[in-house]
Design a protein around this motif. Structure first.
Motif, PDB file in Angstrom:
ATOM      1  N   GLY A 295      80.334  64.040  77.414  1.00 32.83           N
ATOM      2  CA  GLY A 295      79.415  63.789  76.309  1.00 32.83           C
ATOM      3  C   GLY A 295      79.664  62.482  75.601  1.00 32.83           C
ATOM      4  O   GLY A 295      79.111  62.234  74.528  1.00 32.83           O
ATOM      5  N   GLN A 296      80.488  61.611  76.198  1.00 35.37           N
ATOM      6  CA  GLN A 296      80.861  60.362  75.548  1.00 35.37           C
ATOM      7  C   GLN A 296      80.340  59.158  76.330  1.00 35.37           C
ATOM      8  O   GLN A 296      79.696  59.291  77.372  1.00 35.37           O
ATOM      9  CB  GLN A 296      82.383  60.286  75.419  1.00 35.37           C
ATOM     10  N   VAL A 297      80.648  57.960  75.814  1.00 31.55           N
ATOM     11  CA  VAL A 297      80.377  56.708  76.506  1.00 31.55           C
ATOM     12  C   VAL A 297      81.714  56.001  76.719  1.00 31.55           C
ATOM     13  O   VAL A 297      82.558  55.965  75.810  1.00 31.55           O
ATOM     14  CB  VAL A 297      79.422  55.809  75.703  1.00 31.55           C
ATOM     15  N   ILE A 298      81.907  55.451  77.913  1.00 26.69           N
ATOM     16  CA  ILE A 298      83.138  54.737  78.253  1.00 26.69           C
ATOM     17  C   ILE A 298      82.841  53.236  78.214  1.00 26.69           C
ATOM     18  O   ILE A 298      81.831  52.788  78.759  1.00 26.69           O
ATOM     19  CB  ILE A 298      83.627  55.120  79.659  1.00 26.69           C
ATOM     20  N   VAL A 299      83.735  52.478  77.589  1.00 25.23           N
ATOM     21  CA  VAL A 299      83.567  51.023  77.506  1.00 25.23           C
ATOM     22  C   VAL A 299      84.711  50.361  78.261  1.00 25.23           C
ATOM     23  O   VAL A 299      85.884  50.662  78.007  1.00 25.23           O
ATOM     24  CB  VAL A 299      83.571  50.537  76.038  1.00 25.23           C
ATOM     25  N   TYR A 300      84.389  49.478  79.209  1.00 27.97           N
ATOM     26  CA  TYR A 300      85.449  48.731  79.895  1.00 27.97           C
ATOM     27  C   TYR A 300      85.003  47.309  80.200  1.00 27.97           C
ATOM     28  O   TYR A 300      83.832  46.968  80.084  1.00 27.97           O
ATOM     29  CB  TYR A 300      85.947  49.457  81.149  1.00 27.97           C
ATOM     30  N   GLY A 301      85.979  46.477  80.543  1.00 28.08           N
ATOM     31  CA  GLY A 301      85.708  45.066  80.791  1.00 28.08           C
ATOM     32  C   GLY A 301      85.619  44.747  82.263  1.00 28.08           C
ATOM     33  O   GLY A 301      86.207  45.419  83.106  1.00 28.08           O
TER      34      GLY A 301
ATOM     35  N   MET B 120      88.509  45.435  84.580  1.00 26.63           N
ATOM     36  CA  MET B 120      88.336  46.891  84.689  1.00 26.63           C
ATOM     37  C   MET B 120      89.270  47.638  83.740  1.00 26.63           C
ATOM     38  O   MET B 120      89.642  48.787  83.970  1.00 26.63           O
ATOM     39  CB  MET B 120      88.555  47.368  86.135  1.00 26.63           C
ATOM     40  N   ARG B 121      89.601  46.998  82.622  1.00 28.31           N
ATOM     41  CA  ARG B 121      90.423  47.659  81.602  1.00 28.31           C
ATOM     42  C   ARG B 121      89.521  48.486  80.684  1.00 28.31           C
ATOM     43  O   ARG B 121      88.523  47.986  80.170  1.00 28.31           O
ATOM     44  CB  ARG B 121      91.177  46.625  80.764  1.00 28.31           C
ATOM     45  N   ILE B 122      89.900  49.756  80.487  1.00 30.70           N
ATOM     46  CA  ILE B 122      89.142  50.609  79.576  1.00 30.70           C
ATOM     47  C   ILE B 122      89.461  50.194  78.142  1.00 30.70           C
ATOM     48  O   ILE B 122      90.628  50.095  77.755  1.00 30.70           O
ATOM     49  CB  ILE B 122      89.462  52.091  79.802  1.00 30.70           C
ATOM     50  N   LEU B 123      88.422  49.964  77.361  1.00 29.98           N
ATOM     51  CA  LEU B 123      88.577  49.482  75.990  1.00 29.98           C
ATOM     52  C   LEU B 123      88.353  50.570  74.950  1.00 29.98           C
ATOM     53  O   LEU B 123      88.960  50.554  73.883  1.00 29.98           O
ATOM     54  CB  LEU B 123      87.602  48.324  75.737  1.00 29.98           C
ATOM     55  N   LYS B 124      87.473  51.523  75.275  1.00 32.04           N
ATOM     56  CA  LYS B 124      87.157  52.517  74.260  1.00 32.04           C
ATOM     57  C   LYS B 124      86.373  53.668  74.861  1.00 32.04           C
ATOM     58  O   LYS B 124      85.656  53.493  75.850  1.00 32.04           O
ATOM     59  CB  LYS B 124      86.318  51.879  73.136  1.00 32.04           C
ATOM     60  N   TYR B 125      86.519  54.840  74.263  1.00 26.67           N
ATOM     61  CA  TYR B 125      85.597  55.950  74.467  1.00 26.67           C
ATOM     62  C   TYR B 125      84.805  56.090  73.167  1.00 26.67           C
ATOM     63  O   TYR B 125      85.387  56.137  72.085  1.00 26.67           O
ATOM     64  CB  TYR B 125      86.337  57.263  74.738  1.00 26.67           C
ATOM     65  N   ILE B 126      83.502  56.152  73.261  1.00 32.94           N
ATOM     66  CA  ILE B 126      82.662  56.320  72.074  1.00 32.94           C
ATOM     67  C   ILE B 126      82.236  57.779  71.989  1.00 32.94           C
ATOM     68  O   ILE B 126      81.597  58.307  72.905  1.00 32.94           O
ATOM     69  CB  ILE B 126      81.409  55.424  72.131  1.00 32.94           C
ATOM     70  N   GLY B 127      82.579  58.437  70.903  1.00 31.83           N
ATOM     71  CA  GLY B 127      82.132  59.815  70.694  1.00 31.83           C
ATOM     72  C   GLY B 127      80.637  59.837  70.424  1.00 31.83           C
ATOM     73  O   GLY B 127      80.148  59.126  69.548  1.00 31.83           O
ATOM     74  N   VAL B 128      79.899  60.634  71.183  1.00 38.65           N
ATOM     75  CA  VAL B 128      78.441  60.677  71.042  1.00 38.65           C
ATOM     76  C   VAL B 128      77.963  62.106  70.768  1.00 38.65           C
ATOM     77  O   VAL B 128      77.536  62.427  69.664  1.00 38.65           O
ATOM     78  CB  VAL B 128      77.732  60.112  72.295  1.00 38.65           C
ATOM     79  N   PHE B 129      78.027  62.952  71.784  1.00 33.40           N
ATOM     80  CA  PHE B 129      77.572  64.334  71.622  1.00 33.40           C
ATOM     81  C   PHE B 129      78.739  65.311  71.483  1.00 33.40           C
ATOM     82  O   PHE B 129      78.526  66.498  71.242  1.00 33.40           O
ATOM     83  CB  PHE B 129      76.697  64.752  72.813  1.00 33.40           C
ATOM     84  N   THR B 130      79.943  64.802  71.658  1.00 34.49           N
ATOM     85  CA  THR B 130      81.136  65.637  71.684  1.00 34.49           C
ATOM     86  C   THR B 130      82.123  65.157  70.634  1.00 34.49           C
ATOM     87  O   THR B 130      82.362  63.948  70.535  1.00 34.49           O
ATOM     88  CB  THR B 130      81.808  65.557  73.073  1.00 34.49           C
ATOM     89  N   PRO B 131      82.734  66.028  69.854  1.00 35.68           N
ATOM     90  CA  PRO B 131      83.774  65.592  68.908  1.00 35.68           C
ATOM     91  C   PRO B 131      84.877  64.816  69.618  1.00 35.68           C
ATOM     92  O   PRO B 131      85.254  65.144  70.745  1.00 35.68           O
ATOM     93  CB  PRO B 131      84.297  66.922  68.338  1.00 35.68           C
ATOM     94  N   GLU B 132      85.365  63.773  68.956  1.00 36.19           N
ATOM     95  CA  GLU B 132      86.398  62.919  69.544  1.00 36.19           C
ATOM     96  C   GLU B 132      87.440  62.641  68.456  1.00 36.19           C
ATOM     97  O   GLU B 132      87.210  61.834  67.565  1.00 36.19           O
ATOM     98  CB  GLU B 132      85.753  61.624  70.054  1.00 36.19           C
ATOM     99  N   PRO B 133      88.595  63.299  68.502  1.00 33.24           N
ATOM    100  CA  PRO B 133      89.524  63.293  67.368  1.00 33.24           C
ATOM    101  C   PRO B 133      90.070  61.925  66.987  1.00 33.24           C
ATOM    102  O   PRO B 133      90.253  61.648  65.806  1.00 33.24           O
ATOM    103  CB  PRO B 133      90.661  64.223  67.829  1.00 33.24           C
TER     104      PRO B 133
END
Length: 769
Positions: free
Chosen positions: A71-77, A81-94
């Motif tokens: 339920g999230q969005v993944i951000v990478y470069g 190919m380094r993961i920069l962030k997970y964006i909480g969208v439809f799912t709680p993200e602590p």
């Protein structure tokens, strides 16, 4: 030598020693020896060099990938190919406090289905806002297939701001796709279902089940979808799928494909073959062609009726007004993609080995001349395949999605069954190259390859399986995103990246320099509404307010602040049964100085970025002691950044006993601490002299650090005054403790100052003459 400088020298010596040792170890081995030890080839090294990003380096492109069932969005470069962030969208993200603070809970509440909170999503297709057909980096949209919703993410702070729910659909795989100026977000339904929220037997499937396509109106100035101006096309009970908006000559039109145009309902439970048998018996399915520009004009003119508070264009009106047409497309298609120049539309069929290329000129000609081969059972005109087709190209078994290169007429299609990428020319209709990938690729993505401004260079294959590519981690394997170099005539596989988060379905990319994210909020900011929080609190104005209604139900509002290394208040006292509403404002201005707030037993977890105000409301329903602390390691005294919520039993009366100090201090202790403080101030003065002697105001990052340092030094002054006042009364315990607090503020000032000095040195600041 004073305590502060001794500690600083010790740290610096350790860093230098560590650096010299690691440098010697590095130089001791040649590149050839490393290659031999690790079994690497020259080709491996070249591939690694193409993706390697040096320490402190930045990527050329940023990718936003769906997070599938997370339920999230993944951000990478890219290319790192380094993961920069997970964006909480439809799912709680602590980690981001998403779904835990009151502000983000209000966003998630917008996505309720039939009044129920839905705490998961199946994100599929992200889309970035566009201006003149080019990504502008302002907002990102993402759909939820399981629950027909679209979310709006602000790329100023990478936070979800809005969730809208379809009033008609029961699921929606095909969103989100934007029109060239982000006027609308296209969102097709998937599996046919009744538009009414009531039971309808499957025996009435043809008559009462429907598909559809929603055009969500987007207000770019407000950064929000305007549900009141959005409209939906009613469509036959085919399974609508992916979509794309026309560009250039095809601007104003939209395209989406479908499968199961047989309108088959399976059910071994009823003695019928499964869906997969009945939904794949025809040789072709239908591409839907919609005139959204004319439809929007009809909506504006008041010629479209509303249903369930939403404009609904039924099939009868769509046919009458010339808004909807069908064209045969390859069997069981999964992807419809408009070329960068808007002249062609490509569609692939999972059960075909060909990608079909449609000519917009031919389609438009057929529409204008009203040349149709017939109508479907719902009266929608069908344009003959031969009157729309430009080319049909054999690209491999199981083609799915197509993206485009910066080179004219060059396209790339993912081949699911053959597990490969096919590079081909859609103008000439010939294959140029093919590259095996690992394994069963779904979507693929070239850099900005779904816009009018594709950049080429790289392609990412979003593979469904990884099987033997990574260390085994149990039966549930990661997905595999593979980076491919497409800059030359031949494609070259560069990198495998495991993604252990849901099933990333589709991704979009943007040149990194188009993104202008902020690094802090305005003081006291509600990041979800983009407005000042009514609970904004300034330093020195922290307070706790308790109010009770006529029935004796009480609410306690805590207006607090966080700053290195202090939570104010440190002690919160309430009574059992009180509703407690915590509001904390991060007073920092230096970027990345985030504070967290976690509390035992109350499901409280906040992420408070610089300038943000975040809140959490709960009922203190059990008497007890509830410690809280900062979850982000924000300073050397991070572990001391703590406090207590004391929930007193009803009717509790405190005993008249004061707090006793665990340690007692003498006048000598006080004087020794003051000497340290004076020496520390000398270090601070030296740093200040360096900063002010350079053009530091030309560097916003340094200006923010200086502002925070000035605040800390102001706090130090107040602590110094309290220390001296206690010393005047010969209250050596409080004199020593306040002197130590004075020093703590000095240490934080020095930390900020040294960071600012280092930044100026690294960025070659000029000395003011």
């Amino acid at each position: 030598m004073n305590t502060f400088t001794t500690r600083a020298l010790s740290v610096c010596t350790g860093l230098v020693l560590g650096l010299s040792i690691s440098t010697s170890a590095w130089s001791a081995k040649t590149l050839e020896q490393v290659m031999k030890d690790r079994g690497l080839t020259e080709k491996n090294i070249l591939a690694a060099a193409k993706t390697y990003t040096p320490t402190g380096g930045r990527d050329e492109f940023i990718v936003f990938s769906s997070g599938g069932q997370s339920g999230q969005v993944i951000v990478y470069g890219v290319p790192s190919m380094r993961i920069l962030k997970y964006i909480g969208v439809f799912t709680p993200e602590p980690w981001q406090g998403y779904g835990f603070d009151d502000e983000s809970k209000a966003v998630l509440a917008q996505g309720r289905i039939n009044g129920k909170d839905i705490y998961y999503g199946d994100t599929h297709h992200p889309a970035i806002t566009e201006t003149d057909g080019k990504t502008d980096g302002h907002y990102l949209f993402i759909n939820d297939k399981a629950n027909p919703r679209i979310a709006v993410i602000d790329l100023h702070d990478f936070e979800t701001k809005q969730i809208v729910v379809s009033p008609y659909f029961k699921n929606a795989h095909g969103g989100a796709y934007v029109t060239p100026n982000s006027e609308y977000v296209m969102d097709p339904a998937q599996y046919a279902a009744p538009f009414a929220d009531e039971f309808v037997p499957l025996e009435e499937f043809n008559e009462k089940y429907r598909g559809g396509l929603t055009y969500w109106k987007f207000n770019k100035e407000k950064g929000r979808i305007d549900e009141s101006q959005s409209f939906t096309f009613e469509m036959p009970p085919y399974s609508q799928d992916l979509a794309d908006a026309g560009k250039g000559p095809s601007y104003g039109w939209g395209f989406n494909n479908s499968f199961c145009s047989e309108r088959y309902v399976g059910g071994t439970e009823r003695g019928r073959p499964p869906f997969e048998a009945g939904c794949s018996s025809k040789d072709t399915d239908f591409m839907h062609v919609t005139n959204w520009k004319k439809a929007a004009e009809l909506v504006k003119a008041g010629k479209v009726k509303k249903s369930k508070g939403h404009y609904l264009i039924d099939m009868k009106q769509a046919v009458k007004e010339g808004l909807l047409y069908l064209i045969p497309e390859p069997k069981s298609p999964h992807g419809v993609d408009v070329t960068p120049d808007g002249k062609y539309i490509t569609v692939s069929g999972k059960l075909d080995s060909h990608t079909w290329v449609y000519s917009w000129d031919k389609i438009q000609k057929a529409i204008k001349s009203k040349k149709f081969e017939g109508k479907d059972p719902y009266g929608i005109p069908i344009i003959a395949l031969n009157d729309a087709l430009h080319k049909s190209v054999n690209v491999g078994l199981g083609p799915l999605h197509t993206q485009y290169d910066s080179k004219k007429c060059v396209a790339y299609t993912s081949i699911y069954v053959d597990s490969m990428i096919t590079k081909w020319d859609y103008c000439q209709g010939k294959v140029l190259d093919q590259l095996p990938i690992h394994y069963n690729v779904g979507h693929l993505m070239t850099m900005q390859g779904d816009t009018m401004d594709p950049k080429g260079k790289y392609l990412v294959a979003l593979n469904k399986l990884s099987i033997d590519r990574f260390n085994p981690v149990g039966p549930l394997h990661p997905q595999n995103h593979q980076l491919i170099d497409i800059s030359g005539e031949k494609m070259e596989l560069l990198y495998d990246m495991p993604l252990p988060l849901g099933e990333p379905h589709y991704a979009v990319s943007i040149a990194a320099d188009k993104l202008k994210p902020g690094v802090r909020y305005k003081s006291g900011w509600n990041s979800r509404t983009d407005s000042r929080s009514p609970y904004k609190t300034r330093a020195g104005r922290e307070k706790t307010e308790r109010t009770c209604d006529a029935k004796g139900k009480c609410t306690v509002h805590v207006y607090g602040t966080t700053i290195r290394s202090h939570i104010t208040p440190e002690i919160i006292e309430v009574t059992e049964g009180d509703t407690v509403s915590l509001h904390f404002t991060n007073l920092e201005r230096a970027q990345d100085e985030v504070h967290g707030f976690a509390m035992y037993g109350q499901n409280v977890q906040l992420s408070i970025e610089p300038g943000k105000t975040a809140s959490s409301t709960f009922v203190a329903d059990k008497a007890g002691v509830y410690p809280y602390y900062c979850t982000e390691f924000c300073s050397a005294l991070h572990l001391e950044m703590q406090g207590y919520l004391l929930v007193q039993p009803k009717g509790y009366k405190a005993k008249a006993v004061g707090l006793k100090a665990g340690t007692t201090y003498t006048e000598a202790d006080y004087k020794k601490q003051v000497e340290t403080n004076i020496a520390t101030q000398e270090v601070i003065d030296q740093v200040v002299a360096f900063i002010t002697s350079h053009n530091y105001k030309d560097f916003p990052t340094v200006v923010a650090l200086v502002e925070d340092a000035t605040d800390q030094l102001g706090f130090a002054k107040g602590a110094k005054q309290k220390s001296e006042a206690a010393a005047a009364k010969k209250d050596w315990n409080n004199a020593m403790l306040w002197a130590n607090q004075w020093w703590q503020y000095q240490v934080k000032t020095a930390d900020l100052g040294l960071r600012a000095k280092t930044y100026l040195e690294e960025n070659k600041a000029k000395k003011i003459k």
